[in-house]
Scaffold this active site. Structure first.
Site, PDB file in Angstrom:
ATOM      1  N   ASP A 114       0.902  -1.146   0.000  1.00  0.00           N
ATOM      2  CA  ASP A 114       0.000   0.000   0.000  1.00  0.00           C
ATOM      3  C   ASP A 114       0.945   1.201   0.000  1.00  0.00           C
ATOM      4  O   ASP A 114       1.589   1.501   1.013  1.00  0.00           O
ATOM      5  CB  ASP A 114      -0.866  -0.034   1.269  1.00  0.00           C
ATOM      6  CG  ASP A 114      -1.793   1.165   1.318  1.00  0.00           C
ATOM      7  OD1 ASP A 114      -1.500   2.157   0.608  1.00  0.00           O
ATOM      8  OD2 ASP A 114      -2.783   1.125   2.055  1.00  0.00           O
ATOM      9  N   LYS A 135       4.872  10.047 -18.788  1.00  0.00           N
ATOM     10  CA  LYS A 135       4.040  11.205 -19.065  1.00  0.00           C
ATOM     11  C   LYS A 135       2.596  10.870 -18.664  1.00  0.00           C
ATOM     12  O   LYS A 135       2.264   9.679 -18.693  1.00  0.00           O
ATOM     13  CB  LYS A 135       4.146  11.619 -20.529  1.00  0.00           C
ATOM     14  CG  LYS A 135       3.314  10.712 -21.483  1.00  0.00           C
ATOM     15  CD  LYS A 135       2.817  11.411 -22.701  1.00  0.00           C
ATOM     16  CE  LYS A 135       1.435  11.893 -22.643  1.00  0.00           C
ATOM     17  NZ  LYS A 135       0.352  10.890 -22.593  1.00  0.00           N
ATOM     18  N   HIS A 186       6.821   7.603 -24.729  1.00  0.00           N
ATOM     19  CA  HIS A 186       7.111   6.368 -25.474  1.00  0.00           C
ATOM     20  C   HIS A 186       7.258   6.604 -26.972  1.00  0.00           C
ATOM     21  O   HIS A 186       7.818   5.781 -27.680  1.00  0.00           O
ATOM     22  CB  HIS A 186       6.067   5.277 -25.181  1.00  0.00           C
ATOM     23  CG  HIS A 186       4.742   5.490 -25.832  1.00  0.00           C
ATOM     24  ND1 HIS A 186       3.755   6.265 -25.298  1.00  0.00           N
ATOM     25  CD2 HIS A 186       4.233   5.024 -27.000  1.00  0.00           C
ATOM     26  CE1 HIS A 186       2.702   6.262 -26.100  1.00  0.00           C
ATOM     27  NE2 HIS A 186       2.966   5.520 -27.137  1.00  0.00           N
ATOM     28  N   LYS A 216       9.987   4.891 -30.434  1.00  0.00           N
ATOM     29  CA  LYS A 216       9.555   4.296 -31.707  1.00  0.00           C
ATOM     30  C   LYS A 216      10.706   4.381 -32.713  1.00  0.00           C
ATOM     31  O   LYS A 216      11.375   5.412 -32.809  1.00  0.00           O
ATOM     32  CB  LYS A 216       8.316   5.022 -32.243  1.00  0.00           C
ATOM     33  CG  LYS A 216       7.074   4.783 -31.373  1.00  0.00           C
ATOM     34  CD  LYS A 216       5.870   5.541 -31.937  1.00  0.00           C
ATOM     35  CE  LYS A 216       4.701   5.521 -30.972  1.00  0.00           C
ATOM     36  NZ  LYS A 216       3.711   4.504 -31.244  1.00  0.00           N
ATOM     37  N   GLU A 268      -6.276   8.777 -33.972  1.00  0.00           N
ATOM     38  CA  GLU A 268      -6.558   7.490 -33.333  1.00  0.00           C
ATOM     39  C   GLU A 268      -7.999   7.100 -33.601  1.00  0.00           C
ATOM     40  O   GLU A 268      -8.870   7.969 -33.648  1.00  0.00           O
ATOM     41  CB  GLU A 268      -6.359   7.602 -31.820  1.00  0.00           C
ATOM     42  CG  GLU A 268      -4.957   7.998 -31.422  1.00  0.00           C
ATOM     43  CD  GLU A 268      -4.831   8.074 -29.912  1.00  0.00           C
ATOM     44  OE1 GLU A 268      -4.647   7.022 -29.301  1.00  0.00           O
ATOM     45  OE2 GLU A 268      -4.953   9.168 -29.360  1.00  0.00           O
ATOM     46  N   ASP A 308      -2.963  15.552 -23.292  1.00  0.00           N
ATOM     47  CA  ASP A 308      -2.690  14.120 -23.404  1.00  0.00           C
ATOM     48  C   ASP A 308      -1.725  13.809 -24.556  1.00  0.00           C
ATOM     49  O   ASP A 308      -0.861  12.950 -24.429  1.00  0.00           O
ATOM     50  CB  ASP A 308      -4.019  13.373 -23.617  1.00  0.00           C
ATOM     51  CG  ASP A 308      -3.842  11.853 -23.614  1.00  0.00           C
ATOM     52  OD1 ASP A 308      -3.178  11.340 -22.703  1.00  0.00           O
ATOM     53  OD2 ASP A 308      -4.365  11.184 -24.533  1.00  0.00           O
ATOM     54  N   HIS A 357       3.895  14.094 -26.927  1.00  0.00           N
ATOM     55  CA  HIS A 357       4.164  13.337 -28.158  1.00  0.00           C
ATOM     56  C   HIS A 357       4.369  14.246 -29.380  1.00  0.00           C
ATOM     57  O   HIS A 357       5.366  14.141 -30.082  1.00  0.00           O
ATOM     58  CB  HIS A 357       3.023  12.372 -28.464  1.00  0.00           C
ATOM     59  CG  HIS A 357       2.773  11.341 -27.394  1.00  0.00           C
ATOM     60  ND1 HIS A 357       3.780  10.804 -26.627  1.00  0.00           N
ATOM     61  CD2 HIS A 357       1.634  10.735 -26.974  1.00  0.00           C
ATOM     62  CE1 HIS A 357       3.267   9.913 -25.782  1.00  0.00           C
ATOM     63  NE2 HIS A 357       1.970   9.863 -25.964  1.00  0.00           N
ATOM     64  N   LYS A 405      -9.133  11.656 -31.108  1.00  0.00           N
ATOM     65  CA  LYS A 405      -9.610  10.305 -30.809  1.00  0.00           C
ATOM     66  C   LYS A 405     -10.806  10.009 -31.712  1.00  0.00           C
ATOM     67  O   LYS A 405     -11.491  10.925 -32.174  1.00  0.00           O
ATOM     68  CB  LYS A 405     -10.088  10.203 -29.359  1.00  0.00           C
ATOM     69  CG  LYS A 405      -9.069  10.663 -28.328  1.00  0.00           C
ATOM     70  CD  LYS A 405      -8.138   9.539 -27.909  1.00  0.00           C
ATOM     71  CE  LYS A 405      -7.268   9.903 -26.741  1.00  0.00           C
ATOM     72  NZ  LYS A 405      -5.837   9.904 -26.959  1.00  0.00           N
ATOM     73  N   LYS A 430      -6.412   4.768 -37.442  1.00  0.00           N
ATOM     74  CA  LYS A 430      -5.223   5.173 -36.699  1.00  0.00           C
ATOM     75  C   LYS A 430      -4.099   5.474 -37.690  1.00  0.00           C
ATOM     76  O   LYS A 430      -3.671   4.597 -38.441  1.00  0.00           O
ATOM     77  CB  LYS A 430      -4.783   4.074 -35.730  1.00  0.00           C
ATOM     78  CG  LYS A 430      -3.565   4.478 -34.904  1.00  0.00           C
ATOM     79  CD  LYS A 430      -3.368   3.573 -33.721  1.00  0.00           C
ATOM     80  CE  LYS A 430      -2.041   3.817 -33.033  1.00  0.00           C
ATOM     81  NZ  LYS A 430      -1.940   5.070 -32.300  1.00  0.00           N
TER      82      LYS A 430
HETATM   83  C1  BG6 Z   1      -0.718   7.935 -24.706  1.00  0.00           C
HETATM   84  C2  BG6 Z   1      -1.988   8.708 -24.525  1.00  0.00           C
HETATM   85  O1  BG6 Z   1       0.373   8.644 -24.196  1.00  0.00           O
HETATM   86  O2  BG6 Z   1      -0.508   7.683 -26.099  1.00  0.00           O
HETATM   87  C3  BG6 Z   1      -3.163   7.941 -25.114  1.00  0.00           C
HETATM   88  O3  BG6 Z   1      -2.221   8.924 -23.135  1.00  0.00           O
HETATM   89  C4  BG6 Z   1      -2.879   7.608 -26.562  1.00  0.00           C
HETATM   90  O4  BG6 Z   1      -4.361   8.695 -25.013  1.00  0.00           O
HETATM   91  C5  BG6 Z   1      -1.524   6.920 -26.711  1.00  0.00           C
HETATM   92  O5  BG6 Z   1      -3.918   6.742 -27.016  1.00  0.00           O
HETATM   93  C6  BG6 Z   1      -1.170   6.757 -28.181  1.00  0.00           C
HETATM   94  O6  BG6 Z   1       0.008   6.002 -28.300  1.00  0.00           O
HETATM   95  P1  BG6 Z   1       0.320   5.166 -29.616  1.00  0.00           P
HETATM   96  O7  BG6 Z   1       1.676   4.623 -29.420  1.00  0.00           O
HETATM   97  O8  BG6 Z   1      -0.745   4.120 -29.723  1.00  0.00           O
HETATM   98  O9  BG6 Z   1       0.234   6.158 -30.749  1.00  0.00           O
END
Ligand code: BG6
Length: 490
Positions: free
Chosen positions: A92, A147, A177, A181, A215, A234, A239, A339, A344
């Site tokens: 916890d 993030k 992330h 890539k 997306e 977000d 990104h 979104k 995508k």
């Molecule tokens: C995340 C966001 O950091 O990246 C999400 O919080 C988003 O909302 C995602 O869907 C997208 O990542 P990827 O690698 O699928 O483009």
């Protein structure tokens, strides 16, 4: 100053039962295991709230792999090898006693450790204090945070203050992330290893740049988190602005973390603020409504489960950004992300200036420049549109545009598109910070986003709506059209 260049073989994953761990991190470990990139001595301790034994966590790891790794890549021997690396500690995180249990569990583990916080940022400080209180912070351990680092500039500064109270900057790994890539890393090679591009990469050679992260997923069960954030915070804050930095930065002196980060910081410093005077013509904000994707009905944002029916949180933004420096004067950088769009697609499109091919027929094609498409999804690759003569005896003065394409999945015989996390996990173990964000980058990006949101709210700009399954609101087309440009569609 602490040194973090030594290799780490003890990895502590806070939030091991959370969405991020199950969907992304455990599958990423699997692919690394499959590629034989993990040391035999690597051990992973999952930390979570549930009462589980070490053998339970092995089963959870196997379940996650069965769910989130496509069956064609799953090999039972590799699944077992990876799951045997995992053990578990119930904690916890808000209770000091839990950290005593944690330190007992780790008593025989090799130091230094990497602590990966796949948990709510609200718990970062408590965890850091807990680790400190149990003497688990050593000079060369590493802390990894995801993030979003905060919700705005103030909250991100608070988080950064808390982290730096216990860790030196060289120990802090702030993840975006997208930087893991392959194609994103390839941007640096593309730009700085090819003189063909480097000589043209400025306002004399480039007309405009588009960065799109579309997306098809909606918000679904992340509504509670997302509604407090919105698409700008977000997706754009980290990104898209990171992609913009890599496209726009000056050549770094070396490829080390300091050189790359300081060039990215300069781009963020040069971003023109979106203020009350410019917001209406440079910023489009919208929310998805009921619609259909691939023949399946999808609810609008405010009709999702758990949604507030009067929410005005944006799920789409399109922005015209400008970089005020010598290289990019007058070149628009259009950013677009949303979104529940038709599909995508994540791509950067660089439109080169046209020479005006006046010797050729003045078709639409002949007046356009070359286009470079850097694709992150649905494939990873690079394609350059070049002009050629159509075959045919009476086609002397017409031209057509054909792609010269590199598909990394095919040319490098990849099994699948790596999520980005493989590369980042390896860098954490190896102590390489060049793909992680420094504090200044995070805070400058927040400052720019905060200013845009303040200008948007203070001038009561309109929130637009778009159907689920569409390409976004028509206002996003108008944003680029007003400069005589258009979004690139295949
Ligand atoms: C995340 C966001 O950091 O990246 C999400 O919080 C988003 O909302 C995602 O869907 C997208 O990542 P990827 O690698 O699928 O483009």
């Amino acid at each position: 100053m602490p040194k973090t260049s030594n290799k780490i073989n003890s990895f502590i994953l806070f939030g091991v039962l959370g969405d991020l761990s199950l969907r992304k991190l455990i599958p990423a470990w699997y692919y690394l295991e499959k590629d034989n990139l993990l040391d035999d001595s690597l051990k992973i301790l999952g930390v979570g709230r549930q009462e589980l034994s070490d053998s339970d966590i092995e089963l959870k790891v196997k379940d996650a792999l069965n769910t989130f790794v496509s069956s064609e890549y799953l090999e039972s021997e590799i699944v077992s090898r990876l799951s045997r690396r995992f053990s578990y500690c119930k904690c916890d995180l808000s209770k000091a006693d839990s950290y005593k249990d944690l330190s007992l569990k780790l008593i025989d583990w090799t130091k230094p450790m990497a602590y990966y916080l796949a948990i709510s940022p609200g718990l970062f400080e408590t965890v850091c204090d807990g680790l400190k209180g149990s003497n688990l912070i050593t000079p060369d351990c590493r802390i990894v945070v995801e993030k979003p680092i905060g919700y705005d500039l103030d909250t991100s500064q608070e988080i950064n203050e808390k982290l730096t109270r216990h860790f030196d900057e060289s120990q802090i790994y702030r993840i975006d992330h997208y930087l893991g890539k392959e194609t994103v890393q390839n941007l640096v090679t593309l730009r700085f290893a090819n003189s063909l591009f480097s000589s043209q990469w400025n306002c004399k050679g480039i007309d405009y740049v588009e960065i799109t992260a579309a997306e098809s997923v909606g918000i679904e069960d992340r509504w509670g988190y997302f509604d407090g954030m919105g698409q700008l915070r977000d997706m754009v804050q980290s990104h898209l602005l990171q992609l913009l930095c890599l496209i726009a930065m000056e050549p770094p002196n070396r490829l080390d973390d300091q050189s790359i980060r300081s060039e990215k910081v300069k781009v963020l410093e040069a971003l023109k603020p979106l203020d009350q005077g410019s917001i209406s013509s440079n910023f489009v904000s919208a929310q998805y409504t009921d619609g259909e994707i691939d023949g399946e009905k999808k609810p609008g944002y405010t009709n999702e489960v758990g949604a507030k029916s009067d929410s005005e949180t944006e799920t789409f933004v399109a922005i015209k950004a400008e970089i005020q420096n010598w290289r990019w004067s007058g070149v628009p950088f259009y950013l677009r992300t949303g979104k529940r769009l038709a599909s995508k697609t994540t791509q950067i499109v660089v439109h080169f200036k046209s020479d005006g091919h006046y010797a050729f027929d003045e078709s639409k094609e002949s007046l356009r420049g070359n286009i470079l498409i850097i694709s992150l999804h649905p494939t990873e690759g690079i394609s350059l549109k070049v002009f050629t003569k159509p075959h045919g005896v009476n086609q002397h003065s017409t031209i057509r545009s054909d792609p010269m394409s590199l598909d990394f999945i095919k040319t490098q015989k990849l099994l699948n598109i790596p999520s980005g996390y493989q590369s980042l996990l390896m860098d954490i173990l190896n102590g390489n910070q060049s793909l992680f964000l420094c504090r200044e980058e995070v805070e400058l990006a927040w400052k720019w986003c905060d200013e845009a949101l303040d200008a948007f709210n203070d001038t009561n700009q309109e929130l637009y709506y778009y159907k689920s399954g569409s390409n976004g609101p028509v206002e996003s087309e108008r944003l680029v059209l007003s400069d005589g440009h258009s979004w690139y569609e295949e």
